[in-house]
Design a protein around this motif. Structure first.
Motif, mmCIF file in Angstrom:
data_model
loop_
_atom_site.group_PDB
_atom_site.id
_atom_site.type_symbol
_atom_site.label_atom_id
_atom_site.label_comp_id
_atom_site.label_asym_id
_atom_site.label_seq_id
_atom_site.Cartn_x
_atom_site.Cartn_y
_atom_site.Cartn_z
ATOM 1 N N TRP A 64 16.606 -97.917 -19.286
ATOM 2 C CA TRP A 64 15.368 -98.721 -19.304
ATOM 3 C C TRP A 64 14.814 -98.698 -17.891
ATOM 4 C CZ3 TRP A 64 14.551 -102.485 -23.602
ATOM 5 C CH2 TRP A 64 13.335 -103.172 -23.498
ATOM 6 N N MET A 65 13.692 -98.017 -17.707
ATOM 7 C CA MET A 65 13.084 -97.901 -16.394
ATOM 8 C C MET A 65 11.754 -98.628 -16.345
ATOM 9 S SD MET A 65 11.909 -94.527 -14.231
ATOM 10 C CE MET A 65 10.264 -94.470 -14.949
ATOM 11 N N THR A 66 11.622 -99.533 -15.400
ATOM 12 C CA THR A 66 10.358 -100.208 -15.126
ATOM 13 C C THR A 66 9.653 -99.426 -14.035
ATOM 14 O OG1 THR A 66 11.320 -102.362 -15.702
ATOM 15 C CG2 THR A 66 9.269 -102.371 -14.429
ATOM 16 N N ALA A 67 8.614 -98.675 -14.404
ATOM 17 C CA ALA A 67 7.875 -97.911 -13.405
ATOM 18 C C ALA A 67 7.113 -98.847 -12.471
ATOM 19 C CB ALA A 67 6.921 -96.939 -14.088
ATOM 20 N N GLY A 68 6.534 -99.912 -13.040
ATOM 21 C CA GLY A 68 5.836 -100.896 -12.228
ATOM 22 C C GLY A 68 4.826 -100.263 -11.292
ATOM 23 N N GLY A 105 -1.082 -107.063 -16.996
ATOM 24 C CA GLY A 105 -1.679 -106.822 -15.687
ATOM 25 C C GLY A 105 -0.926 -107.482 -14.549
ATOM 26 N N ARG A 106 -0.388 -108.656 -14.780
ATOM 27 C CA ARG A 106 0.298 -109.393 -13.709
ATOM 28 C C ARG A 106 1.606 -108.725 -13.292
ATOM 29 N NH1 ARG A 106 4.524 -112.342 -15.821
ATOM 30 N NH2 ARG A 106 4.604 -112.426 -18.112
ATOM 31 N N LEU A 107 2.126 -107.799 -14.127
ATOM 32 C CA LEU A 107 3.393 -107.143 -13.825
ATOM 33 C C LEU A 107 3.257 -105.643 -13.565
ATOM 34 C CD1 LEU A 107 5.776 -108.862 -16.432
ATOM 35 C CD2 LEU A 107 5.653 -109.288 -13.962
ATOM 36 N N LYS A 108 2.050 -105.115 -13.673
ATOM 37 C CA LYS A 108 1.897 -103.666 -13.537
ATOM 38 C C LYS A 108 2.290 -103.160 -12.146
ATOM 39 C CE LYS A 108 -1.304 -102.501 -17.232
ATOM 40 N NZ LYS A 108 -0.344 -101.596 -17.872
ATOM 41 N N MET A 109 2.154 -103.995 -11.131
ATOM 42 C CA MET A 109 2.509 -103.572 -9.778
ATOM 43 C C MET A 109 3.822 -104.206 -9.319
ATOM 44 S SD MET A 109 0.242 -101.352 -8.962
ATOM 45 C CE MET A 109 0.330 -101.213 -7.186
ATOM 46 N N THR A 110 4.656 -104.576 -10.275
ATOM 47 C CA THR A 110 5.962 -105.123 -9.929
ATOM 48 C C THR A 110 6.849 -104.032 -9.329
ATOM 49 O OG1 THR A 110 7.716 -106.572 -10.768
ATOM 50 C CG2 THR A 110 7.153 -104.665 -12.113
ATOM 51 N N GLU A 111 7.896 -104.425 -8.630
ATOM 52 C CA GLU A 111 8.791 -103.453 -8.011
ATOM 53 C C GLU A 111 9.532 -102.656 -9.084
ATOM 54 O OE1 GLU A 111 12.607 -103.337 -4.902
ATOM 55 O OE2 GLU A 111 11.550 -105.213 -5.332
ATOM 56 N N PRO A 112 9.580 -101.333 -8.947
ATOM 57 C CA PRO A 112 10.301 -100.527 -9.942
ATOM 58 C C PRO A 112 11.772 -100.917 -10.023
ATOM 59 C CG PRO A 112 8.908 -99.131 -8.573
ATOM 60 C CD PRO A 112 8.909 -100.493 -7.942
ATOM 61 N N ARG A 113 12.337 -100.761 -11.227
ATOM 62 C CA ARG A 113 13.760 -101.011 -11.401
ATOM 63 C C ARG A 113 14.294 -100.125 -12.522
ATOM 64 N NH1 ARG A 113 14.645 -107.033 -14.083
ATOM 65 N NH2 ARG A 113 13.783 -106.588 -16.137
ATOM 66 N N TYR A 114 15.627 -100.016 -12.580
ATOM 67 C CA TYR A 114 16.257 -99.116 -13.534
ATOM 68 C C TYR A 114 17.571 -99.714 -14.012
ATOM 69 C CZ TYR A 114 18.787 -95.063 -15.364
ATOM 70 O OH TYR A 114 19.496 -94.215 -16.169
ATOM 71 N N THR A 115 17.812 -99.603 -15.325
ATOM 72 C CA THR A 115 19.092 -100.011 -15.906
ATOM 73 C C THR A 115 19.579 -98.891 -16.816
ATOM 74 O OG1 THR A 115 18.421 -102.348 -15.905
ATOM 75 C CG2 THR A 115 20.294 -101.736 -17.288
#
Length: 288
Positions: free
Chosen positions: A95-99, A130-140
């Motif tokens: 699960w990757m959050t590109a953010g 929109g409030r999370l689109k520029m969140t810091e990327p993360r990966y699990t």
């Protein structure tokens, strides 16, 4: 409890990538999205010969959403410019959050290229508000043995990736409360699973056919469901494997351009400029 009804079953479009067999049920001609679920690629099933080139997904960027990848057979090696590196084996999930943006590569490990073997992978794109689109990327990255397998009765089970079910919690902590699972139905099984009426349901028949409240959903079809109930009545004569999830709809504009998904055209232009300016990190060394 009331069962949801099936509005339509959408067939996955065949769209191979290099020598990788690929089917895509979303987006499709009659269904652009199931907010917040944007995209699904179903790769395989197929068997690679020894000495193969493996998966073709070399370094590429993303911004504004999350990718969820299910390795049903084979294995996948992930590297990204956020410093994450992991190999997920059969039965596992990443699960990757590109953010705000990164570059990643999803390739086959050297052992798979050398020896070959069966391969089947699902990749789902989940939008971010929109409030999370520029969140810091993360990966699990999660291997099969870390995913709870919960009985549904009649020899069927649910593998819980995120969210809660039957007093269990999935190993992935979704930023937006997404419930995600893989459901296996035994031949002749009839089960019910929760599907809250105010949430968007994602249900794709990976293998085998099912009925939803008695209405057929054939293999390689994505369900479009009504909001007229809070459960799904699932049955399969010969057995089936399903990708099953649900989430709160975002209800915001979706502007997509290739690997970027934002709310406005201006944000897409900024994403392209940031990528070209190297703000997604240095992709050197991401090839495996």
């Amino acid at each position: 409890m009331t069962d949801r009804s099936l509005i339509a079953a959408h067939l996955a479009h065949r769209d191979d990538i290099a020598d990788l067999v690929t089917r895509r049920p979303l987006p499709g001609p009659g269904l652009p999205q199931i907010d917040p679920f944007l995209f699904l690629n179903h790769h395989g099933p197929q068997t690679y010969a020894p000495g193969n080139h493996g998966l073709p997904f070399g370094p590429h960027p993303h911004r504004g959403f999350e990718t969820v990848t299910f390795i049903l057979e084979g294995s996948l090696a992930h590297h990204d410019t956020g410093g994450h590196a992991y190999v997920v084996d059969a039965g596992g999930v990443q699960w990757m959050t590109a953010g705000s943006g990164l570059i990643h590569a999803e390739l086959s490990p050297p052992e798979f290229k050398r020896d070959g073997g069966p391969m089947e992978i699902l990749q789902l794109w989940v939008n971010l508000p929109g409030r999370l689109k520029m969140t810091e990327p993360r990966y699990t990255g999660v291997q099969a043995d870390a995913i709870p397998v919960l009985p549904l009765g009649e020899g069927s089970d649910l593998r819980l990736v995120s969210g809660s079910f039957a007093d269990a919690q999935g190993p992935v902590d979704s930023l937006t409360g997404v419930f995600m699972s893989v459901v296996s139905l035994a031949p002749g099984a009839e089960v019910r699973v929760p599907a809250p009426a105010d949430r968007s349901v994602f249900l794709y028949a990976v293998r085998g056919a099912v009925t939803i409240g008695g209405t057929p959903l054939p293999q390689w079809h994505l369900a479009e469901l009504s909001h007229d109930g809070d459960t799904l009545a699932l049955a399969s004569e010969a057995g089936a494997l399903l990708l099953f999830g649900h989430a709160d709809p975002i209800g915001e504009p979706v502007v997509a351009h290739g690997p970027f998904v934002m709310n406005t055209r201006e944000e897409i232009v900024r994403a392209i400029h940031d990528y070209q300016a190297g703000r997604f990190g240095d992709p050197a060394g991401l090839r495996i």
